[in-house]
Design a protein around this motif. Structure first.
Motif, PDB file in Angstrom:
ATOM      1  N   UNK A   1     -95.858  53.097 -39.346  1.00  0.00           N
ATOM      2  CA  UNK A   1     -97.590  51.930 -39.397  1.00  0.00           C
ATOM      3  C   UNK A   1     -96.785  50.514 -38.425  1.00  0.00           C
ATOM      4  N   UNK A   2     -97.097  50.722 -37.207  1.00  0.00           N
ATOM      5  CA  UNK A   2     -96.672  48.916 -36.480  1.00  0.00           C
ATOM      6  C   UNK A   2     -98.012  47.564 -37.064  1.00  0.00           C
ATOM      7  N   UNK A   3     -99.024  48.241 -38.308  1.00  0.00           N
ATOM      8  CA  UNK A   3     -99.191  47.490 -38.811  1.00  0.00           C
ATOM      9  C   UNK A   3     -98.994  46.807 -40.077  1.00  0.00           C
ATOM     10  N   UNK A   4     -98.080  47.936 -40.573  1.00  0.00           N
ATOM     11  CA  UNK A   4     -97.488  47.443 -42.206  1.00  0.00           C
ATOM     12  C   UNK A   4     -96.554  47.414 -41.842  1.00  0.00           C
ATOM     13  N   UNK A   5     -95.164  47.280 -40.876  1.00  0.00           N
ATOM     14  CA  UNK A   5     -94.465  47.446 -40.367  1.00  0.00           C
ATOM     15  C   UNK A   5     -93.552  45.890 -40.773  1.00  0.00           C
ATOM     16  N   UNK A   6     -92.512  46.032 -41.209  1.00  0.00           N
ATOM     17  CA  UNK A   6     -91.603  45.164 -41.656  1.00  0.00           C
ATOM     18  C   UNK A   6     -90.545  44.583 -41.011  1.00  0.00           C
ATOM     19  N   UNK A   7     -89.983  43.728 -40.119  1.00  0.00           N
ATOM     20  CA  UNK A   7     -88.402  43.558 -40.112  1.00  0.00           C
ATOM     21  C   UNK A   7     -87.130  43.889 -41.135  1.00  0.00           C
ATOM     22  N   UNK A   8     -86.093  45.063 -40.624  1.00  0.00           N
ATOM     23  CA  UNK A   8     -85.068  45.215 -42.049  1.00  0.00           C
ATOM     24  C   UNK A   8     -84.482  43.006 -41.742  1.00  0.00           C
TER      25      UNK A   8
END
Length: 546
Positions: A396-403
């Protein structure tokens, strides 16, 4: 009046028979010179039949127990390298070899007495009588019909593990009992394993240790591909670990139909043992792991006992416990004795292999045609393993983070840090790497910058640093054996001839660097070899039976 018998199958013959109607053995055949003549009677009731061969310490014959009316095996102590037979059939040492003869005869007697006490073991041919005659020792064993595992493999090519497992489990159980009694075979191979009519395996062709190791008065009879590397090293003690190597090599051969490379020429770390694709698909991962550990050329890194090998074949290793041991080691914690690794391998290589099993990738190690990872910033010093394929999941783009990027950082430092998105680190496997210190992260998955959900697990490959072992002391060894042994440990060898008075020509005076120095696999060793024609007296080789 005794009936005429075939000297091969011991079946009755008619007086006019010239060829046995049962086994087609010619009735006029004689045993080769040096053996007892067929028809000789020992201890009043054992008739000597066809000579089957000489195995270093003994002559083996088909025999006949005239009281029990049964065919038997007769084993006669006869170290052909330093004894001879008299016209009367006696066995005497050649001049100057009396002490070696007596020492080996005592070893032979101790060996057969121990085997006689263990005659109830299901994987042995029961040995039921021992006696002295002709100035030597004889041992009588039950005869067993059947075919050798070598002949069976020649016919079938290979045997599936499901069929081999119950057979080898019983063999391993008998071997474990033998070892507890101090008896080692040291020549386990397809030729010395008999498939009996009941379908079970019987171990045959026992001999004294002096006939199976280099450096004794008896020229060793070693089985190429099945004898352990230490059996080629003069004065090297050989025991349980050598039998582990032999039985593992035999199992490998039975599974694949291929003989393992000869031990002195083995590559470091068993990377040269490849499973065909069809074998790899059917083989449980823990079995591949057990073979890998049992076939390590270095006995200190090999599974050390038959019981440990049996357990490794039947149960998955405790991966989490081993990983904790490795983390404690990097944090400087001292291990209590009771938490030592179950296998007698150095902790580093054990964790490397066990973690490979955890990732489900051992088959890719053993079958190198499967693509393996090749991180751009590292060149591993040993074979590496490929990570399992990542599962594609919706983020989900809204709950994603950059690794974040963790490559180049130390795993044991980073694993305790809190990362944005609550990402967690998980070791996928470890590998030796000459250019990176222990604990440095070599690669990661997902890659840095990839969008991932919170609490995603970042799988990492970490360095174990360069693999190092202590250089053994080979002073006094013949150049040939020292070179083979050092190469088996993974070193490159250069030879430098030197004029020294302490060793005879052709013997090693020492190494550069000196014995005990910690070196990386692949390093070059200079072997200093004496070039002197005459030297000070050395140990009498005739009396050295270690």
């Amino acid at each position: 009046m005794d009936r005429k018998l075939c000297m091969n199958c011991m079946q009755p013959l008619a007086e006019e028979d010239t060829v046995c109607p049962h086994c087609r053995y010619a009735t006029d055949k004689h045993n080769p010179q040096g053996y007892l003549p067929a028809g000789t009677v020992l201890s009043d009731h054992y008739m000597v039949g066809r000579a089957l061969g000489s195995y270093g310490d003994a002559c083996i014959y088909v025999g006949y127990d005239k009281l029990l009316k049964e065919r038997v095996y007769i084993r006669e102590f006869f170290p052909a390298d330093f004894c001879e037979r008299t016209r009367e059939g006696g066995v005497v040492p050649v001049a100057g070899k009396e002490e070696a003869f007596d020492t080996c005869r005592e070893s032979f007697l101790a060996n057969v007495r121990a085997l006689a006490k263990l005659k109830e073991l299901p994987s042995l041919l029961p040995l039921y009588d021992i006696f002295t005659e002709n100035d030597t020792v004889y041992a009588i064993s039950d005869y067993c019909e059947g075919v050798s595992l070598a002949r069976e493999l020649k016919t079938r090519g290979r045997i599936p593990f499901a069929e081999l497992r119950p057979l080898f489990m019983q063999l391993l159980s008998s071997l474990s009992t033998l070892h507890r009694a101090g008896v080692y075979h040291l020549a386990i191979c397809p030729d010395t394993i008999l498939i009996a009519p009941d379908g079970k395996l019987r171990l045959r062709s026992f001999a004294i240790p002096q006939a199976r190791t280099t450096g004794s008065p008896i020229k060793p009879r070693l089985s190429a591909g099945f004898s352990a590397p230490e059996q080629y090293a003069p004065k090297k003690t050989c025991g349980a670990a050598a039998d582990v190597y032999g039985v593992a090599a035999t199992l490998f051969c039975a599974l694949t139909g291929n003989t393992p490379p000869e031990a002195p020429q083995r590559a470091r770390g068993a990377q040269d043992l490849f499973l065909p694709a069809d074998v790899a698909e059917e083989l449980p991962e823990n079995v591949g792991l057990a073979l890998f550990n049992a076939l390590q050329p270095d006995p200190d890194k090999r599974i050390g006992t038959i019981e440990e090998f049996r357990q490794a074949l039947t149960a998955e290793p405790a991966v989490n416990a081993l990983l904790e041991d490795k983390e404690d080691e990097n944090e400087g914690a001292e291990k209590p004795a009771e938490k030592k690794n179950h296998y007698p391998l150095y902790i580093g290589i054990t964790v490397f292999i066990v973690l490979a099993v955890l990732a489900g990738i051992l088959l890719m190690v053993l079958f190198p045609k499967t693509p393996a990872p090749s991180p751009s910033d590292t060149t591993p010093s040993t074979v590496s393993t490929a990570p399992s394929k990542a599962t594609t999941t919706y983020v989900d783009p809204k709950n994603s983070y950059s690794v974040p990027s963790v490559v180049g950082k130390n795993y044991f430092t980073e694993k305790g840090n809190t990362m944005t998105g609550d990402f967690k680190l998980e070791v996928q496997y470890m590998q030796y790497d000459k250019s990176k210190e222990k604990g440095v992260i070599l690669s990661q998955e997902p890659a840095a910058g990839t969008a991932a959900a919170a609490e995603t697990v970042i799988k990492v490959v970490i360095s174990m640093g360069p693999e190092q072992i202590a250089l053994p002391d080979v002073a006094g060894w013949p150049q040939e054996y020292a070179t083979k042994y050092l190469e088996a440990l993974g070193f490159k060898v250069d030879v430098l001839t030197v004029n020294v008075s302490t060793y005879e020509k052709g013997l090693c005076e020492g190494t550069d660097p000196v014995a005990g120095t910690k070196l990386s696999i692949g390093d070059t060793i200079t072997l200093r070899v004496s070039n002197m024609e005459t030297t000070a007296p050395s140990a009498d080789p005739d009396t050295d039976t270690d």
